[in-house]
Write a protein that holds these residues in place. Structure first.
Motif, PDB file in Angstrom:
ATOM      1  N   GLY A 299       0.748  -1.267  -0.020  1.00  0.00           N
ATOM      2  CA  GLY A 299      -0.155   0.016   0.181  1.00  0.00           C
ATOM      3  C   GLY A 299       0.670   1.410  -0.049  1.00  0.00           C
ATOM      4  O   GLY A 299       0.544   2.219  -0.638  1.00  0.00           O
ATOM      5  N   PRO A 300       1.929   1.391   0.755  1.00  0.00           N
ATOM      6  CA  PRO A 300       2.614   2.434   0.835  1.00  0.00           C
ATOM      7  C   PRO A 300       3.294   3.020  -0.594  1.00  0.00           C
ATOM      8  O   PRO A 300       3.693   1.967  -1.479  1.00  0.00           O
ATOM      9  CB  PRO A 300       3.897   2.465   1.730  1.00  0.00           C
ATOM     10  N   VAL A 301       3.365   4.217  -0.822  1.00  0.00           N
ATOM     11  CA  VAL A 301       4.239   4.620  -2.139  1.00  0.00           C
ATOM     12  C   VAL A 301       5.495   5.053  -1.666  1.00  0.00           C
ATOM     13  O   VAL A 301       5.787   5.724  -0.672  1.00  0.00           O
ATOM     14  CB  VAL A 301       3.399   5.822  -2.828  1.00  0.00           C
ATOM     15  N   LEU A 302       6.453   4.727  -2.513  1.00  0.00           N
ATOM     16  CA  LEU A 302       7.906   4.835  -2.268  1.00  0.00           C
ATOM     17  C   LEU A 302       8.180   6.064  -3.185  1.00  0.00           C
ATOM     18  O   LEU A 302       8.037   6.030  -4.514  1.00  0.00           O
ATOM     19  CB  LEU A 302       8.694   3.907  -2.431  1.00  0.00           C
ATOM     20  N   ILE A 303       8.973   7.161  -2.627  1.00  0.00           N
ATOM     21  CA  ILE A 303       9.071   8.182  -3.334  1.00  0.00           C
ATOM     22  C   ILE A 303      10.777   8.349  -3.347  1.00  0.00           C
ATOM     23  O   ILE A 303      11.405   8.915  -2.200  1.00  0.00           O
ATOM     24  CB  ILE A 303       8.450   9.548  -3.085  1.00  0.00           C
ATOM     25  N   GLY A 304      11.460   8.372  -4.303  1.00  0.00           N
ATOM     26  CA  GLY A 304      13.022   8.751  -4.393  1.00  0.00           C
ATOM     27  C   GLY A 304      13.081   9.704  -5.552  1.00  0.00           C
ATOM     28  O   GLY A 304      11.970  10.099  -6.387  1.00  0.00           O
ATOM     29  N   ALA A 305      14.313  10.085  -6.059  1.00  0.00           N
ATOM     30  CA  ALA A 305      15.525   9.489  -5.527  1.00  0.00           C
ATOM     31  C   ALA A 305      16.275  10.696  -5.408  1.00  0.00           C
ATOM     32  O   ALA A 305      16.460  11.708  -6.309  1.00  0.00           O
ATOM     33  CB  ALA A 305      16.115   8.599  -6.255  1.00  0.00           C
ATOM     34  N   THR A 306      17.300  10.957  -4.270  1.00  0.00           N
ATOM     35  CA  THR A 306      18.490  12.004  -4.337  1.00  0.00           C
ATOM     36  C   THR A 306      19.635  11.364  -4.204  1.00  0.00           C
ATOM     37  O   THR A 306      19.771  10.261  -3.989  1.00  0.00           O
ATOM     38  CB  THR A 306      18.337  12.530  -3.046  1.00  0.00           C
ATOM     39  N   ARG A 307      20.629  12.000  -4.737  1.00  0.00           N
ATOM     40  CA  ARG A 307      22.161  11.666  -4.734  1.00  0.00           C
ATOM     41  C   ARG A 307      23.029  12.941  -4.248  1.00  0.00           C
ATOM     42  O   ARG A 307      22.720  14.083  -4.616  1.00  0.00           O
ATOM     43  CB  ARG A 307      22.341  11.213  -6.040  1.00  0.00           C
ATOM     44  N   GLU A 308      23.901  12.467  -3.286  1.00  0.00           N
ATOM     45  CA  GLU A 308      24.908  13.545  -3.090  1.00  0.00           C
ATOM     46  C   GLU A 308      26.318  12.697  -2.437  1.00  0.00           C
ATOM     47  O   GLU A 308      25.900  11.636  -1.623  1.00  0.00           O
ATOM     48  CB  GLU A 308      24.316  14.371  -1.955  1.00  0.00           C
ATOM     49  N   ARG A 309      27.071  13.245  -2.495  1.00  0.00           N
ATOM     50  CA  ARG A 309      28.429  12.832  -2.160  1.00  0.00           C
ATOM     51  C   ARG A 309      29.027  13.430  -0.745  1.00  0.00           C
ATOM     52  O   ARG A 309      29.496  14.591  -0.782  1.00  0.00           O
ATOM     53  CB  ARG A 309      29.515  12.640  -3.158  1.00  0.00           C
ATOM     54  N   VAL A 310      28.677  12.833   0.195  1.00  0.00           N
ATOM     55  CA  VAL A 310      28.741  13.461   1.660  1.00  0.00           C
ATOM     56  C   VAL A 310      29.685  12.634   2.403  1.00  0.00           C
ATOM     57  O   VAL A 310      29.608  12.447   3.645  1.00  0.00           O
ATOM     58  CB  VAL A 310      27.531  14.229   2.364  1.00  0.00           C
ATOM     59  N   GLY A 311      30.342  11.604   2.039  1.00  0.00           N
ATOM     60  CA  GLY A 311      30.822  10.499   2.667  1.00  0.00           C
ATOM     61  C   GLY A 311      29.682   9.532   3.260  1.00  0.00           C
ATOM     62  O   GLY A 311      28.721   9.274   2.766  1.00  0.00           O
ATOM     63  N   PHE A 312      29.950   9.112   4.601  1.00  0.00           N
ATOM     64  CA  PHE A 312      29.035   8.418   5.324  1.00  0.00           C
ATOM     65  C   PHE A 312      28.235   9.209   6.284  1.00  0.00           C
ATOM     66  O   PHE A 312      27.901   8.609   7.428  1.00  0.00           O
ATOM     67  CB  PHE A 312      29.880   7.161   6.018  1.00  0.00           C
ATOM     68  N   ASP A 313      28.014  10.321   6.093  1.00  0.00           N
ATOM     69  CA  ASP A 313      27.162  11.283   6.818  1.00  0.00           C
ATOM     70  C   ASP A 313      25.918  10.700   6.890  1.00  0.00           C
ATOM     71  O   ASP A 313      25.127  10.646   5.807  1.00  0.00           O
ATOM     72  CB  ASP A 313      27.385  12.626   6.632  1.00  0.00           C
TER      73      ASP A 313
END
Length: 401
Positions: free
Chosen positions: A275-289
């Motif tokens: 039932g839930p809808v998934l909403i993506g997507a983001t991308r960024e290089r911030v290490g393992f923050d």
């Protein structure tokens, strides 16, 4: 260089696979099916890394014609075969994808992109503006058109990984961290040292995802894998088939191929059987923050509502994020590392690892056995970032076709 521990212990395994995500599980599955005795080692649980934080994308639609699309097409066929043996809990859905163009400029770019994909074997069908709502009744009005990709699919990645591991027959050792790669006096791999003891084998497979570079260092070599953070929003349960396909805006393809370290976001919207809808997507290089980015979530909500206005009044009940294993040329490292005899890599898939896992596993199994691979491995060579690397004589054009 880290200390390397020489071992002369008995060899009882054909290979040790490090990583119990979906890629490591697929490597174990195909290696086991081919008659090899393997162990899978992970410092955490099954699917405890990138796999467990994934949406379950099995995409052809976002792959430019070339090596990655070839890998995706092979994996698409293999996932369909595997789906016949996976339990219902794996939620395999061959739902297809729909890529949306907001204006004529974007549609022209999509046409050229799809034309190259079709020439490589993908299925892509242009949908005119007045046909979009036949596929997705709740889409926003005024869109220019899009392309339907019937080969796109989705599954529940953690459950699929667990099932592949169960079916592999592998000796699975969880909660055991690899602290060293064992080698002989000539530098050839002879197994691994873990916090729970040594495992001896003539081959080691690096399927550690975002930690692939660190494992390479333990083996005395280099692989420039870096993490790329991404967020996903999860809505409250909604009526079935509110969103029927995996739907995303055309700029998602550009974001996937980008080298930018800055925050990028493009709406990818899909329903789930629960039932839930998934909403993506983001991308960024911030290490393992792991800091929660409210800006990333705001962008996702805004872009998803622009595609599907019906979502504007829906509650988001949670968000999660993970780290995609990024390599500079956006291709994974698959196959033997000529710099360290016995070391194989199966990492660096970025956000496509779930979709590309079966083909990766099959190629690794072939390499472990010394068999002819189903695809040309040269584009995925682990040493391609090493300026000293030169092609091996066996890498002849067309040799692996």
């Amino acid at each position: 260089m880290p200390t390397r521990h020489v071992s002369h212990g008995p060899t009882t395994l054909d290979a040790v696979i490090i990583g119990a995500g979906v890629v490591g599980a697929a490597c174990a599955y195909y290696a086991g099916r081919s008659g090899l005795a393997v162990a899978v080692v992970d410092r955490g649980p099954v699917a405890g890394g990138t796999t467990g934080a994934g949406e379950g994308n099995l995409l052809v639609s976002d792959k430019e014609a070339g090596p990655e699309l070839d890998l995706a097409l092979l994996s698409t066929r293999l996932w369909r075969e595997l789906a016949e043996t996976l339990p219902p809990e794996a939620e395999y859905e061959p739902k297809g994808g729909l890529v949306i163009a907001s204006d004529e400029t974007a549609l022209t770019s999509l046409r050229a992109f799809a034309r190259r994909q079709r020439a490589a074997g993908a299925e892509a069908h242009e949908i005119p503006a007045d046909g979009l709502r036949d596929l997705e009744p709740h889409l926003a009005p005024g869109l220019a058109g899009g392309f339907h990709y019937p080969q796109d699919a989705q599954l529940q990645p953690a459950r699929a990984a667990a099932q592949l591991l169960r079916a592999s027959g592998a000796d699975v050792r969880l909660g055991a961290e690899v602290t060293a790669v064992l080698t002989d006096p000539r530098g050839a791999v002879r197994g691994v040292r873990t916090t729970h003891g040594d495992l001896h084998a003539p081959a080691v497979v690096n399927a550690t995802g975002t930690w692939g570079g660190r494992l390479a260092e333990l083996a005395g070599t280099h692989l420039p894998v870096r993490p790329r953070r991404g967020f996903v929003l999860v809505t409250e349960p909604l009526p079935p088939r509110l969103v029927r396909h995996k739907v995303y805006a055309a700029d998602y393809v550009t974001d996937v191929a980008s080298d930018s370290a800055a925050l990028q976001s493009s709406a990818v919207v899909e329903g789930t059987p629960a039932g839930p809808v998934l909403i993506g997507a983001t991308r960024e290089r911030v290490g393992f923050d792991r800091t929660l980015s409210t800006e990333a979530l705001r962008r996702l909500a805004t872009q998803a509502s622009a595609l599907f206005p019906v979502l504007g009044g829906v509650r988001a009940i949670r968000a999660y994020h993970g780290f995609r294993p990024y390599l500079p040329d956006h291709l994974p490292a698959i196959g033997p590392d000529p710099r360290v005899p016995g070391l194989h890599h199966a990492c660096g898939h970025e956000g496509a690892g779930i979709g590309l896992a079966p083909a990766t596993g099959m190629l690794i199994a072939s390499a472990l056995r010394g068999d002819r691979p189903a695809l040309d491995l040269r584009p995925f060579r682990p040493d391609r970032f090493d300026p000293r690397a030169t092609p091996r004589p066996t890498d002849e054009p067309g040799a692996a076709r």
